[in-house]
Design an enzyme around this catalytic site. Structure first.
Site, mmCIF file in Angstrom:
data_model
loop_
_atom_site.group_PDB
_atom_site.id
_atom_site.type_symbol
_atom_site.label_atom_id
_atom_site.label_comp_id
_atom_site.label_asym_id
_atom_site.label_seq_id
_atom_site.Cartn_x
_atom_site.Cartn_y
_atom_site.Cartn_z
ATOM 1 N N GLU A 284 0.818 -1.211 0.000
ATOM 2 C CA GLU A 284 0.000 0.000 0.000
ATOM 3 C C GLU A 284 0.857 1.268 0.000
ATOM 4 O O GLU A 284 0.566 2.247 0.686
ATOM 5 C CB GLU A 284 -0.957 -0.003 1.194
ATOM 6 C CG GLU A 284 -1.949 -1.150 1.159
ATOM 7 C CD GLU A 284 -2.945 -1.114 2.297
ATOM 8 O OE1 GLU A 284 -4.138 -1.385 2.054
ATOM 9 O OE2 GLU A 284 -2.540 -0.834 3.439
ATOM 10 N N ASP A 358 -8.125 -9.445 3.782
ATOM 11 C CA ASP A 358 -7.952 -8.305 4.691
ATOM 12 C C ASP A 358 -9.037 -8.272 5.753
ATOM 13 O O ASP A 358 -9.961 -7.460 5.662
ATOM 14 C CB ASP A 358 -7.954 -6.996 3.891
ATOM 15 C CG ASP A 358 -7.594 -5.785 4.741
ATOM 16 O OD1 ASP A 358 -6.984 -5.970 5.801
ATOM 17 O OD2 ASP A 358 -7.912 -4.660 4.338
ATOM 18 N N GLU A 386 -13.277 -2.981 11.213
ATOM 19 C CA GLU A 386 -13.268 -2.236 9.961
ATOM 20 C C GLU A 386 -14.318 -2.751 8.984
ATOM 21 O O GLU A 386 -14.894 -1.975 8.218
ATOM 22 C CB GLU A 386 -11.873 -2.335 9.344
ATOM 23 C CG GLU A 386 -11.699 -1.626 8.018
ATOM 24 C CD GLU A 386 -10.288 -1.780 7.472
ATOM 25 O OE1 GLU A 386 -10.066 -1.376 6.313
ATOM 26 O OE2 GLU A 386 -9.404 -2.302 8.194
#
Length: 690
Positions: A284, A358, A386
């Site tokens: 990332e 993820d 998340e």
């Protein structure tokens, strides 16, 4: 006396005093309205850690309890009892009702002060959960050596993927401001066996390694030390360039290695028991060794050499999310790390997420577990939710954690669980991305505290059952009355599956909206890189849905052991909960129940929404048994969850129907709006978005 020692002494004195109502601040450590006499707890020896243990017992023992003796197993009187302490290690404990000098006492003993601290909390947990004070016999040794929280906290106070306010670290006013909240943070972690904390975000800033911030980290380390907690720092790989004025961060360059050695020496001068570095590299946009043609092992080993003289370690993340395998993002970590097995230094541990994508509401276990036998592998879970409704939705995560830890990596009767893989080496670790913030109740809602608690308990003992953990947490949090404990446990145990049902049933994943990851967005397809788009993951069209990871697709199944791969290669033997993770199937595919895939999907969405309705009704019934403040906030969050569960269900079904052109099963409610309405929703200010 050092300033840090003075603060610790003052706080330990305060910790034995009374506490008031708190709306969730006290977490599961809700004792403290009364205290036992000081002589009810006798300490053999003197250290800040023993003082912390004694203060906790004096604060938390029920009135009339005691006497309790804290003593090392080597103490002559304890040794004469010939207790089974040989296998306790450095952190294990034994708590037992014994007779010493003709007097009945509760003995808390261990080979090290750390074990006595953990044993003291175990005694309080036992009593606070409704356990008897008579004939106590408790003993436990942690399975995992390093049990660490990862704080994704930025230096400006924002928390990436944080849903409980700002960072609890007041970086601006540290090191001078020793907020009592830091001691309570340490107490809570010690009570569940957590022994390390990474203070800053894995998307690290080089400034965290400057003298100014090292001094701030040292202040926190001083406050945490009496509770057995070491501090770690996320290190930005390019720091030699950004801070040191070098022209390169190439791990093979001697000047770079020398810079890191000097930096490590500087840190250890301020923090003698500094744990080491956590590194996110070549993922990332973060810099890393591959920028210089070097491997992850080259980068990790260079840093490991810098901290080795001080006993430090490097936790090197295997989350290598880069556009290097357009075939299947799920294969990237395995492809990059499997060839490096055995090449890492012995003070490096590779930190692997529980699943290959993820932290999704459900993922199969990461194929690296079982693929790198010569390399210590830490498992990384996400405690902050998340992808499970942020802090708003009730989702008890112990079933998710245990689902991975209990997964068999071998098959065909040769069972080796993920937990056994993680614990197979002398250097072992479990990491959890923290859900802690500046909110009064620490984590946004009372039930989110249970996920912090469950992570610590499973890191200590991965064989604990989620229901057992839920029961002891509920008893400590709400009181041991079965009229509240039983229904609360029932709510917790079905909550995570409900979120899976209304967000991504049957193995679907990564269907959330862009960037902030709030709410549904299965239609998103216009982002620059293919693997940023939900359509990449579900592959839905008029004919079917699901990601083909068999030999006819990406062949990700080949990354598992042959027996597990064979199981996943056939939709008839793939667990139904993971079906569409591994297979692209027609909407008309017949499920074991006889229903079509489409009808089964709709049933899951409806079940998820219905379960949230049940949670609301069950919580409503508990109003007379819960204090107003905590009951009201939880009730409000459950109302939010039900509204958003309906939104997820309706938006998802509207999109799937636009593709498959199929009617809803008989009796199923139509979405409240058309697809265009759901696509038009926008949330630029959603929390936790970096």
């Amino acid at each position: 006396m050092r300033k840090s020692a003075l603060f610790a002494t003052l706080w330990l004195a305060l910790a034995s005093g009374p506490a008031c109502a708190d709306g969730g601040y006290r977490l599961w450590l809700r004792y403290g309205a009364t205290t036992v006499p000081a002589n009810a707890v006798v300490v053999q020896g003197s250290s800040p850690m023993l003082a912390a243990a004694a203060a906790e017992l004096r604060r938390g023992l029920p009135v009339g309890a005691g006497p309790v003796l804290l003593a090392n197993a080597a103490d002559p009187r304890v040794a004469a009892l010939r207790l089974p302490v040989a296998g306790l290690g450095d952190e294990g404990y034994l708590v037992r009702s014994v007779t010493l000098d003709g007097r009945a006492v509760t003995l808390v003993t261990a080979k090290d002060d750390r074990g006595i601290l953990y044993g003291s909390f175990a005694l309080l947990r036992h009593l606070d959960s409704g356990g008897s004070a008579a004939m106590i016999d408790l003993s436990s040794t942690p399975t995992i050596k390093l049990r660490v929280l990862n704080h994704w906290d930025n230096l400006d106070g924002r928390v990436e993927r944080g849903y409980a306010g700002q960072s609890i670290w007041d970086w601006w006013n540290l090191p001078d401001d020793r907020d009592p909240r830091y001691f309570d943070y340490a107490r809570a972690n010690a009570s569940i066996g957590i022994n390390g904390t990474v203070l800053n975000n894995v998307n690290a800033k080089a400034e965290s390694l400057t003298p100014r911030y090292i001094a701030k980290a040292a202040a926190l380390a001083d406050m945490f030390r009496p509770y057995g907690i070491k501090v770690y720092l996320s290190a930005r790989f390019s720091a030699p360039v950004e801070l040191g004025g070098l022209t390169t961060a190439n791990p093979k360059d001697p000047k770079v290695a020398a810079w890191w050695r000097a930096k490590a020496d500087e840190i250890y001068r301020e923090i003698p028991d500094f744990g080491g570095f956590l590194v996110k590299a070549n993922s990332e946009g973060q810099p890393g060794p591959r920028d210089y043609g070097a491997s992850h092992a080259d980068g990790a080993n260079m840093l490991a050499a810098a901290v080795r003289p001080h006993g430090g370690i490097v936790m090197w993340r295997a989350f290598v999310y880069a556009d290097t395998d357009p075939n299947d993002r799920a294969k990237q970590a395995y492809d990059e790390f499997k060839p490096l097995d055995g090449q890492f230094a012995d003070n490096v541990i590779v930190q692997v997420k529980n699943g290959a994508i993820d932290f999704q509401p459900r993922e199969p276990f990461h194929p690296l577990f079982g693929a790198m036998p010569r390399t210590p592998l830490a498992i990384e879970f996400q405690i902050t939710k998340e992808y499970l409704g942020f802090a708003s939705h009730l989702a008890y995560l112990a079933p998710l954690f245990s689902e991975t830890l209990d997964a068999d990596t071998r098959g065909r009767g040769k069972q080796v669980t993920v937990a056994q893989v993680v614990g197979a080496h002398q250097l072992s670790a479990m990491a959890g991305v923290a859900n802690i913030g500046s909110a009064r109740d620490w984590s946004g809602t009372t039930f989110n505290q249970a996920n912090w608690y469950a992570f610590g308990r499973l890191a200590w003992d991965p064989t604990l059952k989620p229901e057992t953990i839920a029961r002891e947490w509920a008893a400590q949090t709400f009181g041991a009355d079965p009229r509240i404990v039983d229904p609360v446990v029932q709510m917790m145990m079905k909550s995570r599956e409900a979120v899976v049902d209304y967000t991504g049933p049957l193995g679907l994943a990564h269907l959330m909206a862009t960037g902030h990851h709030y709410g549904p967005g299965p239609w998103v397809s216009e982002l620059k890189r293919p693997e940023w788009n939900p359509v990449y993951y579900h592959r839905a069209d008029r004919g079917g849905i699901g990601f083909d990871r068999t030999r006819t697709g990406s062949n990700a199944v080949a990354q598992y052991s042959p027996a597990i791969a064979k199981l996943y290669a056939d939709p008839r033997t793939t667990p139904e909960a993971e079906l569409l993770w591994f297979h692209h199937l027609p909407w008309t595919y017949r499920m074991p129940s006889g229903a079509t895939l489409w009808d089964a999907m709709v049933a899951h969405y409806d079940r998820g929404v219905a379960t949230v309705g049940e949670l609301r009704r069950e919580w409503d019934a508990l109003r007379p048994l819960v204090d107003d403040e905590r009951w009201t906030k939880t009730a409000a969050m459950l109302a939010t969850q039900e509204r958003e569960a309906i939104w997820w269900r309706d938006a998802s079904l509207a999109y799937w129907m636009s593709l498959n052109q199929l009617p809803l099963p008989a009796g199923a409610r139509a979405p409240a709006h058309d697809l265009a309405w759901y696509k038009a929703q926008s949330f630029p200010d959603a929390p936790g978005n970096p």
